[in-house]
Design a protein around this motif. Structure first.
Motif, mmCIF file in Angstrom:
data_model
loop_
_atom_site.group_PDB
_atom_site.id
_atom_site.type_symbol
_atom_site.label_atom_id
_atom_site.label_comp_id
_atom_site.label_asym_id
_atom_site.label_seq_id
_atom_site.Cartn_x
_atom_site.Cartn_y
_atom_site.Cartn_z
ATOM 1 N N TYR A 82 47.977 38.062 -48.692
ATOM 2 C CA TYR A 82 48.161 37.275 -47.464
ATOM 3 C C TYR A 82 49.626 37.242 -47.056
ATOM 4 O O TYR A 82 49.960 37.373 -45.877
ATOM 5 N N THR A 86 51.322 38.415 -43.370
ATOM 6 C CA THR A 86 51.994 37.495 -42.451
ATOM 7 C C THR A 86 53.503 37.516 -42.677
ATOM 8 O O THR A 86 54.108 36.481 -42.941
ATOM 9 N N PRO A 109 52.357 32.215 -40.517
ATOM 10 C CA PRO A 109 51.194 31.799 -39.728
ATOM 11 C C PRO A 109 49.997 31.385 -40.582
ATOM 12 O O PRO A 109 49.542 32.135 -41.440
ATOM 13 N N GLY A 110 49.546 30.157 -40.350
ATOM 14 C CA GLY A 110 48.353 29.664 -41.025
ATOM 15 C C GLY A 110 48.509 29.373 -42.505
ATOM 16 O O GLY A 110 47.511 29.185 -43.209
ATOM 17 N N ARG A 111 49.746 29.287 -42.995
ATOM 18 C CA ARG A 111 49.944 29.129 -44.438
ATOM 19 C C ARG A 111 49.229 27.897 -44.987
ATOM 20 O O ARG A 111 48.490 27.991 -45.969
ATOM 21 N N ASN A 112 49.439 26.752 -44.375
ATOM 22 C CA ASN A 112 48.796 25.550 -44.889
ATOM 23 C C ASN A 112 47.279 25.612 -44.759
ATOM 24 O O ASN A 112 46.550 25.047 -45.578
ATOM 25 N N LEU A 113 46.791 26.297 -43.746
ATOM 26 C CA LEU A 113 45.343 26.427 -43.576
ATOM 27 C C LEU A 113 44.747 27.246 -44.715
ATOM 28 O O LEU A 113 43.712 26.881 -45.287
ATOM 29 N N ILE A 114 45.398 28.360 -45.042
ATOM 30 C CA ILE A 114 44.942 29.186 -46.159
ATOM 31 C C ILE A 114 45.025 28.403 -47.469
ATOM 32 O O ILE A 114 44.102 28.421 -48.297
ATOM 33 N N ASP A 145 51.263 23.881 -38.441
ATOM 34 C CA ASP A 145 50.236 23.550 -39.432
ATOM 35 C C ASP A 145 50.650 22.397 -40.338
ATOM 36 O O ASP A 145 49.963 22.097 -41.319
ATOM 37 N N THR A 150 46.407 18.939 -36.836
ATOM 38 C CA THR A 150 45.917 20.167 -37.463
ATOM 39 C C THR A 150 45.144 19.843 -38.730
ATOM 40 O O THR A 150 44.067 20.401 -38.986
ATOM 41 N N MET A 154 41.263 20.436 -39.848
ATOM 42 C CA MET A 154 40.963 21.181 -41.073
ATOM 43 C C MET A 154 40.081 20.352 -42.005
ATOM 44 O O MET A 154 39.160 20.880 -42.645
#
Length: 237
Positions: A82, A86, A109-114, A145, A150, A154
């Motif tokens: 990942y 990114t 991008p989207g680190r905390n989401l992953i 994020d 956000t 989530m």
């Protein structure tokens, strides 16, 4: 130091080894009967934080002896693929600067989401009740994020996807860095503050060549500047 508040729920702390996650770990230990930690290797240039997180975990027993037996296993998740996908100033040799979208080049991008998806899957399998993260809106580096909106979205998505509640607790969300230092002192006194100063790591450049009053770091990257400013505001008479 703060009063120990027993809570029979269990928690999984997203634990990077930085100031914020170290404070969150102490916060979780003061409240939850069982606490585990999870870290993520996403190919970050400041990989020294992966070693720092182990030192901070080990030091928590001395900093919070009354709740040391609540600290359970640590888990490490390999997200290096990942990280390559990114590319940012945290994972590649790039200057730390503002981009065209008004986001810093350190934004992954989207680190905390992953992170939260992986943590929720682990928590589900481990039978843990809540996630705890150090995201903060007050003193943050422009990362979308990190916003509570956000995280609320989530949290709802995780509950739907897992078919069970998965609360995301963010004890630092409304705190400044100065207030985060104050919370650490409240939770564990001078012992915890010194542990965070000497063993945690925040510097984006991975610099541990000089120990400043607020900790190790280059002193000039956004993470160091934010941490130093918070220390100065907290330590001011």
């Amino acid at each position: 130091m703060s009063e120990i508040l027993p809570d029979h729920r269990s928690a999984l702390v997203l634990f990077s080894g930085g100031q914020d996650s170290a404070t969150c770990l102490a916060w979780a230990l003061s409240r939850h009967a069982r606490v585990e930690t999870v870290g993520f290797d996403y190919g970050q240039r400041h990989a020294v934080e992966l070693a720092a997180r182990l030192r901070v975990r080990e030091g928590m027993a001395a900093a919070l002896p009354a709740v040391a037996d609540r600290l359970g296993p640590d888990h490490m998740v390999d997200l290096t693929g990942y990280g390559r996908l990114t590319e940012s100033a945290l994972t590649a040799e790039r200057e730390i600067e503002m981009g065209a979208r008004g986001l810093p080049s350190t934004f992954v991008p989207g680190r905390n989401l992953i992170f939260l998806v992986a943590a929720a899957a682990l928590a589900d399998r481990r039978g843990l009740d809540v996630l705890v993260g150090g995201m903060c809106e007050t003193d943050f580096s422009g990362y979308p994020d990190c916003r509570r909106d956000t995280l609320d979205a989530m949290q709802q998505a995780l509950a739907l996807g897992l078919d069970r509640p998965m609360p995301i607790l963010t004890p630092l969300m409304d705190l400044t860095k100065a207030e985060t230092w104050a919370l650490a002192q409240q939770l564990g006194g001078e012992v915890l503050v010194r542990l965070i100063v000497e063993d945690s790591h925040t510097c984006y450049r991975g610099d541990r060549s000089e120990l400043h009053p607020w900790g190790y770091g280059c002193g000039s990257c956004p993470a160091c500047e934010l941490r130093a400013a918070g220390w100065a505001a907290w330590a001011a008479p």
